[in-house]
Scaffold this motif. Sequence first.
Motif, mmCIF file in Angstrom:
data_model
loop_
_atom_site.group_PDB
_atom_site.id
_atom_site.type_symbol
_atom_site.label_atom_id
_atom_site.label_comp_id
_atom_site.label_asym_id
_atom_site.label_seq_id
_atom_site.Cartn_x
_atom_site.Cartn_y
_atom_site.Cartn_z
ATOM 1 N N UNK A 91 0.676 -1.223 0.038
ATOM 2 C CA UNK A 91 -0.233 0.190 0.193
ATOM 3 C C UNK A 91 1.069 1.049 0.172
ATOM 4 N N UNK A 92 0.158 2.473 -0.856
ATOM 5 C CA UNK A 92 0.689 3.797 -0.250
ATOM 6 C C UNK A 92 1.211 3.258 0.743
ATOM 7 N N UNK A 93 2.420 4.670 1.243
ATOM 8 C CA UNK A 93 3.113 4.410 2.715
ATOM 9 C C UNK A 93 2.138 5.291 2.684
ATOM 10 N N UNK A 94 1.364 5.685 4.744
ATOM 11 C CA UNK A 94 0.470 6.493 5.202
ATOM 12 C C UNK A 94 1.165 7.438 5.527
ATOM 13 N N UNK A 95 0.290 8.498 5.491
ATOM 14 C CA UNK A 95 0.780 10.169 5.736
ATOM 15 C C UNK A 95 1.793 10.330 6.961
ATOM 16 N N UNK A 96 3.015 10.358 6.415
ATOM 17 C CA UNK A 96 4.512 10.188 6.570
ATOM 18 C C UNK A 96 4.039 10.763 8.089
ATOM 19 N N UNK A 97 5.939 10.425 9.196
ATOM 20 C CA UNK A 97 5.826 10.451 10.060
ATOM 21 C C UNK A 97 5.452 11.490 11.214
ATOM 22 N N UNK A 98 5.088 12.339 10.351
ATOM 23 C CA UNK A 98 5.025 13.672 10.476
ATOM 24 C C UNK A 98 3.882 13.978 11.718
ATOM 25 N N UNK A 99 2.643 13.130 11.236
ATOM 26 C CA UNK A 99 1.643 12.168 12.074
ATOM 27 C C UNK A 99 1.844 12.377 13.452
ATOM 28 N N UNK A 100 2.751 12.541 13.376
ATOM 29 C CA UNK A 100 3.450 12.032 15.290
ATOM 30 C C UNK A 100 2.650 12.037 16.257
ATOM 31 N N UNK A 101 2.640 13.455 16.745
ATOM 32 C CA UNK A 101 2.257 13.996 17.025
ATOM 33 C C UNK A 101 -0.045 14.954 17.269
ATOM 34 N N UNK A 102 -0.639 14.634 16.383
ATOM 35 C CA UNK A 102 -2.089 15.013 16.011
ATOM 36 C C UNK A 102 -2.489 16.356 16.905
ATOM 37 N N UNK A 103 -1.938 15.429 17.984
ATOM 38 C CA UNK A 103 -2.949 16.251 18.991
ATOM 39 C C UNK A 103 -2.406 17.862 19.529
ATOM 40 N N UNK A 104 -0.424 17.631 19.290
ATOM 41 C CA UNK A 104 -0.323 18.689 19.593
ATOM 42 C C UNK A 104 -0.655 20.220 18.023
ATOM 43 N N UNK A 105 -0.105 19.665 17.145
ATOM 44 C CA UNK A 105 -0.762 19.759 15.297
ATOM 45 C C UNK A 105 -2.158 20.599 15.778
ATOM 46 N N UNK A 106 -3.239 19.898 16.469
ATOM 47 C CA UNK A 106 -4.687 20.438 16.352
ATOM 48 C C UNK A 106 -4.291 21.683 17.336
ATOM 49 N N UNK A 107 -3.718 21.223 18.630
ATOM 50 C CA UNK A 107 -3.923 22.860 19.511
ATOM 51 C C UNK A 107 -2.930 23.765 18.985
ATOM 52 N N UNK A 108 -2.618 23.766 18.463
ATOM 53 C CA UNK A 108 -1.868 24.802 17.652
ATOM 54 C C UNK A 108 -1.741 25.390 16.476
#
Lengths: 211, 246
Positions: free
Chosen positions: A23-40
């Motif tokens: 399968x195509x690679x999942x959304x890259x490693x950058x997704x490690x911390x969605x919560x932090x990204x969402x909060x920002x």
Amino acid sequence: MNELAEPIGSPLTGPLAGPLAEPRPRIAAALTDDNELIAACRRGEARAMERLYHQYKRRVFGMAHRIVGASDAEEVAQEVFVRIFRALANFRGDSALSTWIYRLTVNASLSHLAKRGRRHEVGDDGLTDLPAPPPAERDSALASRIEAALAVLPPGYRAILVLHDVEGLSHEECAAILECRVGTCKSQLHKARARMRDLLGDSLRGPGDAR
Amino acid sequence: MTCDDVRPRLTAYLDGELEGDRGTVVRGHLRTCAACRQVATDEATLRDGMRALPTVDPPAAMWASIQAQLAIAEVEESKRPSWRRALSRWTPMLPRFAVGGLAAAAAVTVLWWRSHREPVQISQVVDHPSPEIQASRDIPTATPSSPPFGAPSFDDVTADLAAEPARTTATYAETATELVTLAAEVRPGWTDEQRATFDARVAELRAAVDRATDERPRQRAWRAMIRYLQQAIVRDDVALASGGVH
Ligand SMILES: [Zn+2]
């Protein structure tokens, strides 16, 4: 599987022989911390918002592109991102951020098509007029025929094919995005592929495969 | 196992989802049945072809457009005078405005704007998702000419979206008006040539709005107007020299 006593050139030594391609690679490693990204993003931090945008832009645009077509893809993708950022405050994390974003994308795309009506849809007949491509160009020709066939498919079929086959998402992810049961997802995929086969006919077969 | 038993399982088989005996049985049938083998080969080619479709890149300017739309949304939400703060969040280069002494210029521009302004046309036609989409769960296969829609229901978001176009257009119009007022405040800092360019371009964009006969094109025209106004307000020399990026 290769131990099968099939004659050389049999389809069973071809695409049928092995398991699925990776399968195509999942959304890259950058997704490690969605919560932090969402909060920002909720705090309106421009850099975080831009990061989220770049993480998802290709898939959001790609899905919209293949569901609504090239001419309206940007409009829909923009609408999706605006909704994402405006609705992020309400994102409760019941599903993965990616699932939520793809759900918005699919819903906005289908909604756009519904509003646009059927005036842009072409009949299946359009496909049969295409001349058979020379063998050397078969791959790219097949790609463009697939795109053309996708474009005349009922939108719901288009959505499942784009999610599962083009984007390589699992049935579980597709079901979460489409808010349906996994079994429904599988049966829809089966029907959608069958319809695509009907539309594409012989163009799925190389010069050597034709029976 | 017959062809009729095998065909419905081919997709799962090809995707490696049939475990143990169930897979073996299908494989056994495929070895003896040329017709099913052809179907399976076709589907595998199709599946691989779709997986190999090239990714499509969004236009480079898309992020800027999204930011502009977010700015509009924020402007609309915030009550004056806080809208200016909201706007500055999206246009960090926005210069500090000298508020005093510019009232006259602002009044002139607002008068000009009003004279060009017509009541915002709210489309009465609020589209609804087609019945096909609303009643779309597992409809049995129909004739090829009227294929089943066959996807889960999507009415949650679509209902919400359907009411939006008219609202959006009204929002755009208000935002543009506010931006014109803001432009009037910075206008004294421009050269005569820049003012002339600005006026000509805004008139052009305004005409495009008036020409639009449909909700979507009208919104596009408003967005172009808003983008240009924002560029002009942040003293984008390109915007004021050439009429902006279209
Ligand atoms: Zn068979």
